[in-house]
Design a protein around this motif. Structure first.
Motif, short mmCIF file in Angstrom:
data_model
loop_
_atom_site.label_atom_id
_atom_site.label_comp_id
_atom_site.label_asym_id
_atom_site.label_seq_id
_atom_site.Cartn_x
_atom_site.Cartn_y
_atom_site.Cartn_z
N ASN A 11 29.02 -29.12 -33.87
CA ASN A 11 30.34 -29.63 -33.72
C ASN A 11 30.96 -29.23 -32.19
O ASN A 11 31.85 -28.14 -31.97
N ARG A 12 29.95 -28.80 -31.44
CA ARG A 12 30.42 -28.11 -30.22
C ARG A 12 29.90 -29.21 -28.22
O ARG A 12 28.54 -29.68 -29.00
N VAL A 13 30.15 -28.83 -27.07
CA VAL A 13 29.82 -29.19 -26.66
C VAL A 13 28.96 -28.06 -25.55
O VAL A 13 29.72 -27.08 -25.20
N LEU A 14 27.47 -28.48 -25.34
CA LEU A 14 26.88 -27.68 -24.33
C LEU A 14 26.61 -28.11 -23.07
O LEU A 14 25.29 -28.79 -23.05
N VAL A 15 26.98 -27.62 -21.56
CA VAL A 15 26.70 -28.05 -20.66
C VAL A 15 26.05 -26.82 -20.05
O VAL A 15 25.88 -25.54 -19.77
N LYS A 16 25.24 -27.78 -18.42
CA LYS A 16 24.68 -26.97 -17.44
C LYS A 16 24.63 -27.83 -16.12
O LYS A 16 24.42 -29.11 -15.65
N SER B 235 24.32 -24.50 -11.04
CA SER B 235 24.02 -23.08 -11.48
C SER B 235 23.68 -22.86 -12.92
O SER B 235 23.41 -23.80 -13.38
N PRO B 236 24.00 -21.84 -12.80
CA PRO B 236 23.86 -20.56 -14.25
C PRO B 236 24.61 -21.63 -15.64
O PRO B 236 25.82 -22.34 -15.54
N GLU B 237 23.81 -21.79 -16.29
CA GLU B 237 24.30 -21.99 -17.60
C GLU B 237 26.21 -22.24 -17.52
O GLU B 237 26.65 -21.07 -18.37
N GLU B 238 26.53 -22.64 -18.78
CA GLU B 238 27.79 -22.19 -18.90
C GLU B 238 28.00 -23.03 -19.94
O GLU B 238 28.17 -24.47 -20.68
N LEU B 239 28.86 -22.65 -20.88
CA LEU B 239 28.86 -22.52 -22.52
C LEU B 239 30.64 -23.04 -22.89
O LEU B 239 31.14 -21.73 -22.72
N ILE B 240 31.05 -24.40 -23.34
CA ILE B 240 32.24 -24.52 -24.10
C ILE B 240 31.78 -24.17 -25.24
O ILE B 240 31.09 -25.34 -25.37
N GLU B 241 32.76 -23.65 -26.77
CA GLU B 241 32.52 -23.39 -27.87
C GLU B 241 34.19 -24.09 -27.85
O GLU B 241 34.63 -23.52 -27.54
N GLN B 242 33.78 -24.21 -29.10
CA GLN B 242 35.10 -24.79 -30.18
C GLN B 242 34.50 -24.90 -30.91
O GLN B 242 33.46 -24.29 -31.80
N THR C 2 31.23 -35.02 -37.40
CA THR C 2 31.43 -34.49 -36.42
C THR C 2 29.58 -35.05 -35.37
O THR C 2 28.53 -35.39 -35.42
N ALA C 3 29.54 -34.12 -33.96
CA ALA C 3 29.10 -34.16 -33.27
C ALA C 3 28.40 -33.44 -32.35
O ALA C 3 29.52 -32.70 -31.99
N SER C 4 27.54 -33.29 -31.62
CA SER C 4 27.47 -31.96 -30.38
C SER C 4 26.64 -32.68 -29.49
O SER C 4 26.26 -33.68 -29.42
N PHE C 5 27.16 -32.12 -28.54
CA PHE C 5 26.81 -33.02 -26.81
C PHE C 5 26.29 -32.05 -25.98
O PHE C 5 26.48 -30.55 -25.76
N GLY C 6 25.56 -32.39 -25.84
CA GLY C 6 23.71 -31.76 -24.41
C GLY C 6 24.47 -32.56 -22.63
O GLY C 6 24.08 -33.49 -23.01
N LEU D 173 19.77 -29.15 -28.91
CA LEU D 173 19.26 -28.22 -29.85
C LEU D 173 20.07 -27.00 -29.76
O LEU D 173 20.49 -26.77 -30.64
N ARG D 174 20.46 -26.52 -28.78
CA ARG D 174 21.26 -25.02 -28.64
C ARG D 174 22.60 -24.95 -29.41
O ARG D 174 23.18 -24.12 -30.49
N ALA D 175 23.01 -26.49 -29.31
CA ALA D 175 24.51 -26.20 -29.16
C ALA D 175 24.98 -26.42 -30.62
O ALA D 175 25.63 -26.45 -31.85
#
Length: 419
Positions: A401-406, A409-416, A365-369, A393-395
């Protein structure tokens, strides 16, 4: 003495015997000496326009030769004298300029032998076929073209035999490919036309026109050579730059090219998504198997990421198993959806490789920022990259195995959920 050197000397000896058996010079000595000096001077001048082709450890010089016209004018003995003087002039020039190969002295005998023997055969063929071609329209020029093809084929054949003996060529297919690419039909036509004109003017002893023809050919050849060198230099520069900016393992752009693109794209007005991603728990792959398997996983990861990108998007290997992506011409929602597709695609894919003697299959799997912003508004490309790296790093800390985006505007998390 090696087989190749025995062959060189045998070829030279045969050419000398063939030349001597032909008798005396066809032309008078005064005319021959004038022709000899002119041909020698211009052959030395043309030598700088040669093309050097490297075949293994052997350097092969290609240049347009006008020896055939001198052979038909003076006979095999005339060409033997000319080739001996010219080839040893080249030899001493190479020794003086320190560009001579280790076996240059014996190579000189090969060059003399091959050119003298090939042109002597062309000489006998010319006078044998002249009555036949005399009754054909443009027969003289057709015969000259035929002779040049035969002579060029013979000199190439002599060279191919040497390369076979030295092990530079190993099959008939390689020999055929080498022979086909050694000369173009356009070159052969030019050689035939020029040698035909030179022969006609030699027979009439029009020395002024002969010198003018040599000068004209030199100027034209110099122009083509200069353009060819410019194209070759540009090709080599482009190739070097491509090598300097490519990652050898994956074939993707490297960190140096990423820094270059960050500087070039750091212009206000464009919205861009900077993505930093890497493989989750990659160290386990190397520890459980080996680095060869790890390299296969990295290559698979790179090709999978690339398969999702559009033409304007850019993928870089920014270090180890980490990759950076510049997403262009996409809005914020499109970037988020694309990264989620990537994450799922990687999660569902399998790497087929070998470990030892066994075929194995690996999943990872892979993580994304992702940092999405408008360049020049609140952040530069460098700051966007740092923020995307921090999001990665936060992901990881949140479970991988998740995508964290910003965005701006304030950070928004897309978690799987982790599969």
């Amino acid at each position: 003495m090696t087989k190749a050197r025995i062959y060189d000397l045998s070829l030279f000896t045969t050419s000398v015997l063939v030349a001597l058996s032909s008798g005396h010079l066809l032309s008078d000595q005064s005319a021959y000496l004038k022709a000899l000096v002119i041909y020698w001077l211009f052959s030395c001048l043309y030598y700088n326009l040669r093309v050097i082709n490297k075949s293994g450890s052997t350097s092969v010089d290609y240049g347009i030769s006008y020896t055939s016209s001198l052979t038909l004018f003076a006979g095999p003995i005339g060409v033997l004298i000319f080739e001996t003087i010219f080839r040893f002039t080249v030899y001493f020039h190479k020794k003086w300029s320190k560009t001579a190969d280790p076996g240059e002295f014996l190579d000189t005998f090969f060059n003399i032998g091959s050119f003298v023997l090939a042109n002597s055969i062309g000489y006998y063929l010319y006078y044998w076929l002249s009555p036949v071609f005399a009754s054909i329209p443009y027969g003289f020029w057709l015969l000259m073209l035929l002779l040049i093809i035969v002579i060029s084929s013979l000199t190439t054949l002599f060279l191919v035999v040497v390369l076979f003996i030295m092990g530079e060529l190993r099959s008939l297919r390689e020999a055929y490919d080498y022979s086909v690419t050694s000369r173009s039909f356009l070159d052969l036509g030019k050689i035939a036309l020029t040698n035909g004109l030179l022969l006609l003017f030699l027979q009439e002893q029009r020395w002024d026109i002969i010198v003018s023809l040599f000068l004209l050919n030199y100027v034209v050849s110099l122009s083509f050579h200069s353009k060819s060198q410019s194209i070759q230099n540009k090709y080599e520069r482009d190739k070097f730059e491509q090598m300097a900016y490519k990652d050898f393992l994956t074939g993707m752009f490297n960190r140096a090219y990423m820094d270059k693109q960050m500087a070039e794209l750091n212009q206000p007005g464009e919205s861009i998504g900077i993505v930093v991603t890497d493989i989750d728990n990659f160290k386990r792959v190397n520890d459980s198997y080996n680095h060869a398997v790890g390299d296969q996983v990295i290559r698979h990861f790179a090709s999978t990421l690339q398969s999702y990108l559009a033409e304007n998007d850019i993928l870089f290997r920014s270090g180890g198993e980490e990759f950076t992506i510049f997403l262009r011409n996409k809005d914020y929602s499109a970037c988020c959806l694309l990264l989620e597709e990537m994450r799922r695609g990687i999660q569902d894919s399998t790497v087929h490789t070998e470990y030892g003697d066994q075929a194995i299959q690996l999943s990872y799997t892979a993580s994304f920022g992702l940092c999405y912003f408008e360049i020049g508004s609140q952040a530069s490309m460098e700051k966007g990259y740092i923020q995307a790296d921090q999001l990665l790093l936060r992901a990881k800390h949140l479970g991988r195995n998740r995508v964290l985006v910003k965005d701006d505007s304030p950070e928004e998390l897309i978690e799987q959920p982790i599969q």
